[in-house]
Write an enzyme that holds these catalytic residues in place. Structure first.
Site, PDB file in Angstrom:
ATOM      1  N   SER A 184       0.804  -1.222   0.000  1.00  0.00           N
ATOM      2  CA  SER A 184       0.000   0.000   0.000  1.00  0.00           C
ATOM      3  C   SER A 184       0.834   1.267   0.000  1.00  0.00           C
ATOM      4  O   SER A 184       0.411   2.287  -0.511  1.00  0.00           O
ATOM      5  CB  SER A 184      -0.934   0.009   1.210  1.00  0.00           C
ATOM      6  OG  SER A 184      -0.193  -0.075   2.406  1.00  0.00           O
ATOM      7  N   HIS A 212      -4.821  -3.582  -2.425  1.00  0.00           N
ATOM      8  CA  HIS A 212      -4.516  -2.659  -3.528  1.00  0.00           C
ATOM      9  C   HIS A 212      -4.282  -3.388  -4.854  1.00  0.00           C
ATOM     10  O   HIS A 212      -3.850  -2.777  -5.829  1.00  0.00           O
ATOM     11  CB  HIS A 212      -3.303  -1.794  -3.156  1.00  0.00           C
ATOM     12  CG  HIS A 212      -3.567  -1.005  -1.917  1.00  0.00           C
ATOM     13  ND1 HIS A 212      -4.186   0.222  -1.944  1.00  0.00           N
ATOM     14  CD2 HIS A 212      -3.363  -1.308  -0.602  1.00  0.00           C
ATOM     15  CE1 HIS A 212      -4.329   0.654  -0.703  1.00  0.00           C
ATOM     16  NE2 HIS A 212      -3.850  -0.253   0.133  1.00  0.00           N
ATOM     17  N   LYS A 242     -11.693  -0.198  -1.784  1.00  0.00           N
ATOM     18  CA  LYS A 242     -10.766   0.555  -2.640  1.00  0.00           C
ATOM     19  C   LYS A 242     -11.246   0.473  -4.091  1.00  0.00           C
ATOM     20  O   LYS A 242     -12.186   1.174  -4.449  1.00  0.00           O
ATOM     21  CB  LYS A 242      -9.349   0.076  -2.377  1.00  0.00           C
ATOM     22  CG  LYS A 242      -9.024   0.257  -0.866  1.00  0.00           C
ATOM     23  CD  LYS A 242      -7.614   0.032  -0.516  1.00  0.00           C
ATOM     24  CE  LYS A 242      -7.412  -0.105   0.990  1.00  0.00           C
ATOM     25  NZ  LYS A 242      -7.680   1.069   1.798  1.00  0.00           N
TER      26      LYS A 242
HETATM   27  C1  PLP Z   1      -2.982  -3.245   2.767  1.00  0.00           C
HETATM   28  C2  PLP Z   1      -4.268  -2.946   3.464  1.00  0.00           C
HETATM   29  N1  PLP Z   1      -4.880  -3.924   4.121  1.00  0.00           N
HETATM   30  C3  PLP Z   1      -6.041  -3.719   4.752  1.00  0.00           C
HETATM   31  C4  PLP Z   1      -6.634  -2.477   4.758  1.00  0.00           C
HETATM   32  C5  PLP Z   1      -7.893  -2.288   5.545  1.00  0.00           C
HETATM   33  O1  PLP Z   1      -9.006  -2.365   4.723  1.00  0.00           O
HETATM   34  P1  PLP Z   1     -10.357  -1.642   5.177  1.00  0.00           P
HETATM   35  O2  PLP Z   1     -10.186  -0.194   4.870  1.00  0.00           O
HETATM   36  O3  PLP Z   1     -11.407  -2.309   4.345  1.00  0.00           O
HETATM   37  O4  PLP Z   1     -10.511  -1.891   6.632  1.00  0.00           O
HETATM   38  C6  PLP Z   1      -6.043  -1.437   4.070  1.00  0.00           C
HETATM   39  C7  PLP Z   1      -6.710  -0.114   4.016  1.00  0.00           C
HETATM   40  O5  PLP Z   1      -6.378   0.851   4.554  1.00  0.00           O
HETATM   41  C8  PLP Z   1      -4.816  -1.661   3.409  1.00  0.00           C
HETATM   42  O6  PLP Z   1      -4.185  -0.675   2.771  1.00  0.00           O
END
Ligand code: PLP
Length: 386
Positions: A184, A212, A242
Site C-alpha cells: 500500500s 490494492h 478501494k
Molecule cells: C494493505 C491494506 N490492508 C487492509 C486495509 C484495511 O481495509 P479496510 O479499509 O477495508 O478496513 C487497508 C486499508 O487501509 C490496506 O491498505
C-alpha cells in the site's frame, strides 16, 4: 464526566506527537466526482484516494446501493450469524470466489476486521508467523492477536524469508507466511511465485492482503494473477473499499477454510453485517471488474505515464511513492502540491518507518492524461530538491 488525570494523559501524548510533527487532524473532505474533491476550503484533483476505478461514483453502482437501501433499509442490524446475512451476500461471495478462482469466499465488515479475525484462527501460541516487514497495520494487529511467534523478513526478499524459515520452522506446529500482494505504501508487487515455493517447501500457509491489487493488477483479479502463471495462494484477503468503491473485507479460500472462518472468526461472528446497500454496490462493482478489462488497465497505465514523465522506475500498480525522508519536508511538499491544485497524501510515521516519509500518489481510471502530466510538472521541482 471529565476526568482531569485522563485529560492530562491525553494532552501529554498529543503534545509529544506535536513535537515530532506527527499530530494528525481529520480534514473534512467532500467527493465531487471520481477525480475531484472539496477539502480544506478548496477544490483539488485528488491523487489521495483508493477509488482506483472510480466505481464509488459509477451510476450503476450507486443505483444498486440506492435500490437495496430503499428495499431493505439502511443497516443490517445484527451479525451475519443471526439475522444480518442478507441474500445479497450470496451473490457477492459467489462473484468473489469466481474472480479469485477460489472454492469459497467470506465477506467481513472491513478489511481490517478480516485480518484481525482470520490470522488468529490459523496461527496460535505454538505456531510461527513469518511476515514482510512492510505489512499493513492490520496484518501486524492480526499477528499480535494470534499470540504466535512473529518474525519479519526484509521487504520483498524471499531469500531472507527462506533463511528465517530454515532456522525456525521446525520448532513450531503450523506456520503462516504473510505478505501484501501490492504494497500500500510502496506500490510494488510481492514476489508471490517465490513465496508460494517457500510455503510449499517449508509447509507454511501463504496469505496475501490484496487490498490494492483487486481491480488493478492481474486483469483485475489481483496479485495472484499478475505473474506468468496464477500463483496458488491458500488465503487471498482483500477489501471492497478501494477499487470496488464500496466497503467491506473478504477472504477467498477453500470451502472448508471458509466454513471454519464463518464459524470461528471473532470479528466475523461478533460484528454486525454490512448494510444491504453496501453489499449490493460491491456486488455490482465486482461484476464491472470482471467484465471491463480496459477500465481495469487504466489506473496502472496512468501511473506508468507518470513514472515515465519523471524517469522513475515503471509503476507496478496504481500507487507511486515519492520518498522524501523527513516528516516536515513531506508535509511541505504536500502543501506545495495543494497550492498547484492537487491533493496528494503526505505519509509519515507510524504508517511508514521513520526517515522514509513520502508522498503517496494513487492513480485512478478517472484521471485524464492531462491530469497526470500536470501533476508530473508540479512534482518535478520537488524531486529535483530531493
Ligand atoms: C494493505 C491494506 N490492508 C487492509 C486495509 C484495511 O481495509 P479496510 O479499509 O477495508 O478496513 C487497508 C486499508 O487501509 C490496506 O491498505
Amino acid at each position: 464526566m471529565p476526568d482531569p488525570s485522563l485529560d492530562e494523559f491525553a494532552t501529554r501524548k498529543l503534545q509529544a506527537l506535536e513535537r515530532r510533527e506527527l499530530r494528525r487532524s481529520l480534514p473534512s473532505t467532500e467527493k465531487i466526482d471520481g477525480r475531484r474533491v472539496r477539502s480544506r476550503g478548496h477544490e483539488f484533483v485528488s491523487f489521495a484516494g483508493n477509488d482506483y476505478l472510480g466505481l464509488s461514483h459509477r451510476p450503476e453502482v450507486v443505483e444498486a446501493s440506492l435500490e437495496a437501501t430503499r428495499r431493505y433499509g439502511a443497516g443490517a442490524n445484527a451479525s451475519r450469524l443471526i439475522t444480518g446475512n442478507h441474500p445479497l451476500y450470496a451473490e457477492l461471495e459467489t462473484r468473489l470466489a469466481a474472480l479469485k478462482n477460489a472454492g469459497d469466499a467470506v465477506v467481513f465488515g472491513s478489511g481490517y476486521l478480516t485480518n484481525i479475525g482470520v490470522i488468529p484462527l490459523f496461527a496460535g501460541e505454538p505456531d510461527l508467523i513469518v511476515m514482510d516487514e512492510h505489512c499493513h497495520s492490520c496484518l501486524i494487529g492480526g499477528a499480535a492477536l494470534s499470540r504466535a511467534s512473529v518474525v519479519s523478513f526484509a521487504h520483498n526478499d524471499p531469500s531472507d524469508a527462506a533463511a528465517l524459515l530454515d532456522a525456525r520452522r521446525r520448532r513450531y506446529r503450523n506456520c503462516l507466511l504473510l505478505t501484501e500482494g501490492v504494497f500500500s505504501m510502496e506500490g510494488d508487487l510481492a514476489p508471490l511465485p517465490e513465496l508460494a515455493e517457500l510455503a510449499a517447501r517449508f509447509d507454511a500457509w501463504l496469505m496475501t492482503d490484496d487490498a490494492h491489487g483487486l481491480g488493478v493488477v492481474g486483469g483485475g483479479r489481483g496479485s495472484s494473477f499478475a505473474f506468468d502463471e496464477p500463483v496458488g495462494v491458500s488465503l487471498q484477503m482483500g477489501t471492497l473499499s478501494k477499487a470496488a468503491g464500496a466497503y467491506g473485507g473478504y477472504i477467498c479460500a477453500s470451502h472448508e477454510v471458509c466454513e471454519l472462518i464463518r464459524n470461528r472468526a471473532r470479528s466475523f461472528a461478533f460484528s454486525t453485517g454490512l448494510p444491504p446497500g453496501t453489499v449490493a454496490a460491491a456486488a455490482r462493482a465486482l461484476e464491472i471488474i470482471a467484465t471491463e478489462p480496459e477500465l481495469v488497465g487504466l489506473p496502472r497505465s496512468r501511473a506508468r505515464s507518470f513514472t515515465a514523465a519523471l524517469e522513475l522506475p515503471a509503476a507496478q500498480s496504481a500507487i507511486v511513492p515519492l520518498v522524501l525522508g523527513g516528516a516536515t519536508r513531506t508535509i511541505e511538499a504536500g502543501l506545495t502540491l495543494q497550492e498547484a491544485g492537487f491533493l496528494v497524501a503526505a505519509i509519515r510515521p507510524p504508517t511508514v518507518p521513520a526517515g522514509t516519509s513520502r508522498l503517496r500518489i494513487a492513480f485512478s481510471a478517472e484521471h485524464t492524461e492531462r491530469d497526470v502530466q500536470d501533476l508530473a510538472d508540479a512534482v518535478r521541482p520537488i524531486l529535483s530538491e530531493r
